[in-house]
Design an enzyme around this catalytic site. Structure first.
Site, PDB file in Angstrom:
ATOM      1  N   LYS A  11       0.836  -1.204   0.000  1.00 11.74           N
ATOM      2  CA  LYS A  11       0.000   0.000   0.000  1.00 11.74           C
ATOM      3  C   LYS A  11       0.875   1.262   0.000  1.00 11.74           C
ATOM      4  CE  LYS A  11      -4.016  -1.701   2.612  1.00 11.74           C
ATOM      5  NZ  LYS A  11      -4.772  -1.464   3.869  1.00 11.74           N
ATOM      6  N   ASP A  62      -8.064   1.582   4.617  1.00  8.06           N
ATOM      7  CA  ASP A  62      -8.793   0.330   4.803  1.00  8.06           C
ATOM      8  C   ASP A  62      -9.426  -0.052   3.467  1.00  8.06           C
ATOM      9  OD1 ASP A  62      -9.430  -1.780   6.555  1.00  8.06           O
ATOM     10  OD2 ASP A  62     -11.504  -1.116   6.580  1.00  8.06           O
ATOM     11  N   LYS A 192      -1.749   0.045 -12.322  1.00 10.31           N
ATOM     12  CA  LYS A 192      -2.770  -0.296 -11.305  1.00 10.31           C
ATOM     13  C   LYS A 192      -3.297   0.986 -10.655  1.00 10.31           C
ATOM     14  CE  LYS A 192      -3.580  -2.527  -6.851  1.00 10.31           C
ATOM     15  NZ  LYS A 192      -3.033  -3.220  -5.672  1.00 10.31           N
ATOM     16  N   ARG A 198      -7.515   2.321  -4.726  1.00  8.03           N
ATOM     17  CA  ARG A 198      -6.576   3.119  -3.918  1.00  8.03           C
ATOM     18  C   ARG A 198      -6.121   4.351  -4.694  1.00  8.03           C
ATOM     19  NH1 ARG A 198      -4.037  -0.650  -2.489  1.00  8.03           N
ATOM     20  NH2 ARG A 198      -5.222  -0.828  -0.574  1.00  8.03           N
TER      21      ARG A 198
HETATM   22  P1  ITT Z   1      -3.431  -2.864   7.056  1.00  4.08           P
HETATM   23  O1  ITT Z   1      -4.806  -3.093   7.632  1.00  4.08           O
HETATM   24  O2  ITT Z   1      -2.347  -2.897   8.069  1.00  4.08           O
HETATM   25  O3  ITT Z   1      -3.360  -1.640   6.178  1.00  4.08           O
HETATM   26  P2  ITT Z   1      -4.065  -5.102   5.328  1.00  4.08           P
HETATM   27  O4  ITT Z   1      -3.303  -5.661   4.165  1.00  4.08           O
HETATM   28  O5  ITT Z   1      -4.708  -6.075   6.277  1.00  4.08           O
HETATM   29  O6  ITT Z   1      -3.070  -4.095   6.079  1.00  4.08           O
HETATM   30  P3  ITT Z   1      -6.724  -4.107   4.678  1.00  4.08           P
HETATM   31  O7  ITT Z   1      -7.352  -4.575   5.933  1.00  4.08           O
HETATM   32  O8  ITT Z   1      -7.111  -2.782   4.144  1.00  4.08           O
HETATM   33  O9  ITT Z   1      -5.131  -4.096   4.803  1.00  4.08           O
HETATM   34  O10 ITT Z   1      -6.891  -5.122   3.511  1.00  4.08           O
HETATM   35  C1  ITT Z   1      -7.909  -6.066   3.467  1.00  4.08           C
HETATM   36  C2  ITT Z   1      -7.507  -7.189   2.555  1.00  4.08           C
HETATM   37  O11 ITT Z   1      -7.611  -6.749   1.217  1.00  4.08           O
HETATM   38  C3  ITT Z   1      -6.089  -7.703   2.741  1.00  4.08           C
HETATM   39  O12 ITT Z   1      -6.147  -9.113   2.613  1.00  4.08           O
HETATM   40  C4  ITT Z   1      -5.308  -7.074   1.606  1.00  4.08           C
HETATM   41  O13 ITT Z   1      -4.259  -7.916   1.166  1.00  4.08           O
HETATM   42  C5  ITT Z   1      -6.382  -6.937   0.553  1.00  4.08           C
HETATM   43  N1  ITT Z   1      -6.145  -5.758  -0.278  1.00  4.08           N
HETATM   44  C6  ITT Z   1      -6.220  -4.463   0.083  1.00  4.08           C
HETATM   45  N2  ITT Z   1      -5.904  -3.663  -0.938  1.00  4.08           N
HETATM   46  C7  ITT Z   1      -5.633  -4.482  -1.976  1.00  4.08           C
HETATM   47  C8  ITT Z   1      -5.224  -4.278  -3.294  1.00  4.08           C
HETATM   48  O14 ITT Z   1      -5.014  -3.061  -3.775  1.00  4.08           O
HETATM   49  N3  ITT Z   1      -5.019  -5.343  -4.066  1.00  4.08           N
HETATM   50  C9  ITT Z   1      -5.220  -6.588  -3.599  1.00  4.08           C
HETATM   51  N4  ITT Z   1      -5.596  -6.879  -2.365  1.00  4.08           N
HETATM   52  C10 ITT Z   1      -5.798  -5.839  -1.550  1.00  4.08           C
END
Ligand code: ITT
Length: 212
Positions: A11, A62, A192, A198
């Site tokens: 991210k 998030d 992307k 995002r």
């Molecule tokens: P943080 O909460 O610490 O930011 P995280 O990876 O758990 O880390 P999220 O809760 O926002 O973040 O992500 C929810 C899920 O969605 C998690 O499994 C991520 O890998 C996935 N995810 C988030 N953004 C993504 C993206 O751009 N491409 C693919 N998967 C994504």
């Protein structure tokens, strides 16, 4: 210096493209993810908690994958589902559905401890209402009982569909999310960002933050 609060380096890589060099750094801080049907309240509460922890301006990110044929699941539970089932299983489950359309959503929550006088809709009102209903401390309310710290939310969305895994770029669900014939894992970061949930949210944030 803005802190991009996440445990996910992927991210931060994407966010850095939207902000001036040296103006942002990742902060590996795991804020409490409250159970909620939507991302907004999770990001808002996380931003308050992270701001209190960092004592500096923070941006919490998030995100989640919402599969139409599963009524939006895993949505806010995407992280848990990735860790427990894994993305291959999510693809297998989606392969049995008539409707494999899906969307990624991202909500950014900004908090710097100040109000947002210059901003048209400064506070996540839904979260404040929920906090008021749930009582003190429900959404990071200050110890003196005053209103929760203002948080500004920025949202981004991208439609696509669930496919068999392809590509080795990106992170998380990227290999099984196809948009315009390519999976996110087949795109480089700039490509992307140009279409992603995002990227859309960061674009809105960067425009607003430039004036702040
Ligand atoms: P943080 O909460 O610490 O930011 P995280 O990876 O758990 O880390 P999220 O809760 O926002 O973040 O992500 C929810 C899920 O969605 C998690 O499994 C991520 O890998 C996935 N995810 C988030 N953004 C993504 C993206 O751009 N491409 C693919 N998967 C994504």
């Amino acid at each position: 210096m803005l802190r991009y609060v996440t445990t996910n380096p992927g991210k931060v890589r994407e966010a850095e493209r939207y902000l001036p060099d040296g103006s942002v750094e990742g902060l590996d801080f795991d804020y409490a993810e409250v159970q909620a049907d939507e991302l907004g309240p999770i990001a808002a509460r996380g931003a308050r908690e992270a701001y209190r922890h960092a004592d500096a301006p923070v941006l919490v990110d998030d995100a989640g994958l919402f599969v139409e044929g599963l009524d939006g699941f895993p949505g806010p539970y995407s992280s848990y589902v990735e860790d427990t089932l894994g993305i291959e299983r999510v693809h297998e489950i989606a392969a049995d559905l008539d409707d494999r359309r899906a969307a990624f959503r991202c909500t950014l929550g900004y908090c710097d401890g100040e109000g947002f006088a210059a901003s048209p809709d400064p506070v996540d009102r839904g979260d404040r209402d929920a906090a008021a209903a749930a009582g003190p401390d429900a959404a990071g309310e200050a110890a003196d009982g005053s209103d929760p710290l203002p948080v500004k939310l920025f949202e981004g969305y991208v439609p696509g569909r669930i496919v068999a895994p392809r590509g080795d770029g990106g992170f998380g669900y990227d290999p099984i999310f196809e948009h315009d014939g390519e999976t996110f894992a087949e795109m480089d970061t700039d490509r992307k960002n140009a279409v992603s949930h995002r990227g859309r949210a960061l674009e809105k944030f960067a425009e607003w933050y430039a004036d702040r």
